[in-house]
Design a protein around this motif. Structure first.
Motif, PDB file in Angstrom:
ATOM      1  N   SER A  42       0.859  -1.190   0.000  1.00 13.56           N
ATOM      2  CA  SER A  42       0.000   0.000   0.000  1.00 13.56           C
ATOM      3  C   SER A  42       0.889   1.231   0.000  1.00 13.56           C
ATOM      4  O   SER A  42       2.097   1.144   0.167  1.00 13.56           O
ATOM      5  N   ALA A  43       0.239   2.371  -0.099  1.00  8.98           N
ATOM      6  CA  ALA A  43       0.938   3.628   0.135  1.00  8.98           C
ATOM      7  C   ALA A  43       1.317   3.690   1.609  1.00  8.98           C
ATOM      8  O   ALA A  43       0.710   3.019   2.444  1.00  8.98           O
ATOM      9  N   THR A  48      -2.270   8.350   1.041  1.00  3.93           N
ATOM     10  CA  THR A  48      -3.452   8.422   0.176  1.00  3.93           C
ATOM     11  C   THR A  48      -4.413   9.502   0.692  1.00  3.93           C
ATOM     12  O   THR A  48      -5.040  10.218  -0.099  1.00  3.93           O
ATOM     13  N   GLU A 116       1.199   4.678  -3.889  1.00  4.02           N
ATOM     14  CA  GLU A 116       1.713   3.308  -3.997  1.00  4.02           C
ATOM     15  C   GLU A 116       2.999   3.278  -4.821  1.00  4.02           C
ATOM     16  O   GLU A 116       3.914   2.510  -4.544  1.00  4.02           O
ATOM     17  N   TYR A 183      -3.674  -1.331  -4.944  1.00  2.00           N
ATOM     18  CA  TYR A 183      -4.617  -0.209  -5.080  1.00  2.00           C
ATOM     19  C   TYR A 183      -5.039   0.186  -6.495  1.00  2.00           C
ATOM     20  O   TYR A 183      -6.064   0.803  -6.677  1.00  2.00           O
ATOM     21  N   ARG A 197     -10.820   2.783  -1.886  1.00  2.00           N
ATOM     22  CA  ARG A 197      -9.979   2.856  -0.698  1.00  2.00           C
ATOM     23  C   ARG A 197      -9.829   1.467  -0.069  1.00  2.00           C
ATOM     24  O   ARG A 197     -10.762   0.679  -0.040  1.00  2.00           O
ATOM     25  N   GLY A 198      -8.635   1.197   0.401  1.00  2.00           N
ATOM     26  CA  GLY A 198      -8.345  -0.115   0.971  1.00  2.00           C
ATOM     27  C   GLY A 198      -8.132  -1.181  -0.096  1.00  2.00           C
ATOM     28  O   GLY A 198      -8.065  -2.374   0.212  1.00  2.00           O
ATOM     29  N   GLY A 199      -7.993  -0.760  -1.355  1.00  2.00           N
ATOM     30  CA  GLY A 199      -7.976  -1.713  -2.475  1.00  2.00           C
ATOM     31  C   GLY A 199      -6.723  -2.568  -2.595  1.00  2.00           C
ATOM     32  O   GLY A 199      -6.685  -3.480  -3.422  1.00  2.00           O
ATOM     33  N   SER A 200      -5.711  -2.316  -1.775  1.00  2.00           N
ATOM     34  CA  SER A 200      -4.493  -3.132  -1.918  1.00  2.00           C
ATOM     35  C   SER A 200      -4.710  -4.585  -1.500  1.00  2.00           C
ATOM     36  O   SER A 200      -4.063  -5.491  -2.033  1.00  2.00           O
ATOM     37  N   ASP A 201      -5.628  -4.821  -0.574  1.00  2.00           N
ATOM     38  CA  ASP A 201      -5.968  -6.203  -0.210  1.00  2.00           C
ATOM     39  C   ASP A 201      -6.500  -6.940  -1.437  1.00  2.00           C
ATOM     40  O   ASP A 201      -6.135  -8.088  -1.714  1.00  2.00           O
TER      41      ASP A 201
HETATM   42  N1  ASP Z   1      -3.558   3.380  -0.219  1.00  2.00           N
HETATM   43  C1  ASP Z   1      -4.925   3.030  -0.479  1.00  2.00           C
HETATM   44  C2  ASP Z   1      -5.803   3.514   0.637  1.00  2.00           C
HETATM   45  O1  ASP Z   1      -5.319   4.058   1.604  1.00  2.00           O
HETATM   46  C3  ASP Z   1      -5.095   1.567  -0.711  1.00  2.00           C
HETATM   47  C4  ASP Z   1      -4.821   0.703   0.495  1.00  2.00           C
HETATM   48  O2  ASP Z   1      -4.221   1.155   1.464  1.00  2.00           O
HETATM   49  O3  ASP Z   1      -5.208  -0.463   0.463  1.00  2.00           O
HETATM   50  O4  ASP Z   1      -6.991   3.369   0.559  1.00  2.00           O
END
Ligand code: ASP
Ligand code: MG
Length: 440
Positions: A42-43, A48, A116, A183, A197-201
């Motif tokens: 992730s970033a 982000t 990222e 992401y 958001r949270g897309g790295s999973d």
């Molecule tokens: N950097 C992005 C976010 O903060 C993706 C991630 O962290 O999964 O939403």
């Protein structure tokens, strides 16, 4: 010749990147027996948010640009010379956003993706200085293909397969550890597209599926998969195992641990997901095919929500009323979070920001069907998840259901809509009945 070992994907969230030496130790531990490793990053934490803050106030970008760039530089020390062009790119994107003021979604995604990109160049340099042959890889260049829904795009597994496999296999053959951006990917029309958001999973799970990984580890700093949010339920406990289907319900119902789309690629390609927390290494949740004899229960709250009741005289006798309601809502772009029906009553749950549009969209129904709208009322949805949960109905104390506005259940999830202020209390009651008193 021995068969090549299946690779392992290790995904590090922003907070878990705070300690890059730990990342290096984790990578080295998996590689010790020759297993190829892909890191998805992730970033860095807060980056982000910084970038999306600039998007939220395009007019004042000029005033904050220098400070923002300064922050990015400080968060990413030691970038090799060729990667420092990323700072110039952020500067150019910010200028572009400031000058147009009305930026479009693809331009926003280009800016958001820089967190990222910086992160993988920074992390790869750090790991190399610890003796790990890490190589930064930007997912759009690699060929991770998505649809064109900027800001919430879907990864297209079939379209990505050959390029991602080839690209990563080439790096494995050189003995490298690819450090891939999470992401975002590249849309069908060739632009940067973020996954939400949270897309790295989700990106990590998809990459695991694409390369036939034996497992994908989602490494979090503080959070773990617990039977409930410990801020709401002090005796919430770790969940050692979830089936794909249970985990998917949990992610979709808004438990914030996992991006809602994370489970599907892993399930479809039989890749095991493992969620672990750096704060407490003993807390690990394995997400895998369902096993008989396991009983998992997780509870979560979805809120704030608004309940709108639609009273339809002679409801059951009016064929198509539910279809008409949902058609009108979707035509107005309104997402129906939950629906409870009886013969003359439709109970509809919306996010607060969509209520006005929802009621407006329902106006023709109220005219034509002489239906009446009641509400909106503030409610919370209390959700319990677990295979076989219908067997638990008799454990639910009647006090938990007192004053409920609706109840629905499938063999895997049940939900109760309760007046907003009762949400936390009902959550604790259900947790006691379904977890504390039952699972040793
Ligand atoms: N950097 C992005 C976010 O903060 C993706 C991630 O962290 O999964 O939403
Ligand atoms: Mg993040």
């Amino acid at each position: 010749m021995t068969r090549a070992r299946a690779p392992v994907v290790l995904k590090f969230g922003g907070a878990s990147l705070e300690d890059p030496a730990q990342v290096g130790r984790d990578v080295a531990a998996v590689r010790a027996d020759g297993t190829p490793v892909v890191v998805v990053a992730s970033a860095r934490q807060g980056v982000t948010d910084l970038l999306s803050g600039a998007l939220a106030h395009p007019r004042s970008v000029g005033a904050h640009r220098a400070a923002l760039l300064d922050q990015l530089r400080r968060r990413h020390p030691g970038l090799p010379v060729d990667a420092r062009r990323l700072f110039d790119r952020v500067r150019r994107l910010l200028s572009e956003i400031e000058s147009v003021c009305h930026y479009d979604a693809p331009l926003a995604d280009r800016l958001l993706s820089q967190g990222e990109r910086l992160s993988v160049h920074w992390l790869a340099a750090r790991l190399r200085s610890d003796g790990i042959p890490a190589a930064p890889v930007e997912a759009d260049h690699l060929g991770l293909i998505t649809d064109n829904t900027y800001g919430a795009s879907l990864i297209l597994i079939d379209r990505s397969q050959s390029a991602v496999r080839r690209g990563l296999a080439r790096r494995f053959a050189r003995g490298e550890v690819p450090i891939v951006t999470g992401y975002f990917g590249r849309s069908l029309e060739g632009r940067v597209a973020t996954l939400g958001r949270g897309g790295s999973d989700y990106a990590a799970s998809a990459i695991g599926a694409l390369i036939g990984a034996s497992r994908v580890e989602l490494v979090k700093r503080h959070v773990a998969v617990l039977s409930a949010d410990p801020n709401e339920v002090p005796d919430a406990r770790p969940i050692p195992e979830l089936s794909y289907e249970e985990a998917e319900e949990l992610a979709q119902f808004g438990a914030r641990v996992l991006h809602p789309l994370t489970i599907e690629p892993a399930r479809a390609h039989s890749v095991i997901l493992r969620v672990r927390s750096l704060d407490d290494p003993s807390v690990v949740t394995t997400i895998a095919p369902a096993r008989t004899g396991r009983r998992n229960r997780a509870l979560t709250l979805l809120r704030p929500l608004r309940l709108v009741r639609l009273r339809v005289p002679g409801g059951r006798q009016r064929p198509g009323i539910v279809a008409e309601v949902s058609h009108r809502l979707s035509a107005a772009g309104v997402n129906l979070v939950q629906l409870y029906t009886s013969s003359a009553l439709l109970c509809l749950l919306f996010e607060p920001g969509q209520v006005v549009a929802a009621i407006r969209a329902l106006a023709p129904v109220t005219r034509e069907a002489a239906a009446m709208v009641e509400g909106p009322y503030p409610v919370t949805l209390v959700i319990a998840i677990g295979d076989g949960i219908l067997d638990d109905l008799d454990r639910i104390p009647s006090s938990a259901l007192a004053g409920a506005e609706g109840f629905s259940a499938t063999p895997r999830a049940l939900s109760v809509a309760v007046p907003e202020r009762r949400g936390p209390e009902v959550l604790r009651e259900l947790h006691r009945a379904l977890v504390t008193e039952v699972i040793p």
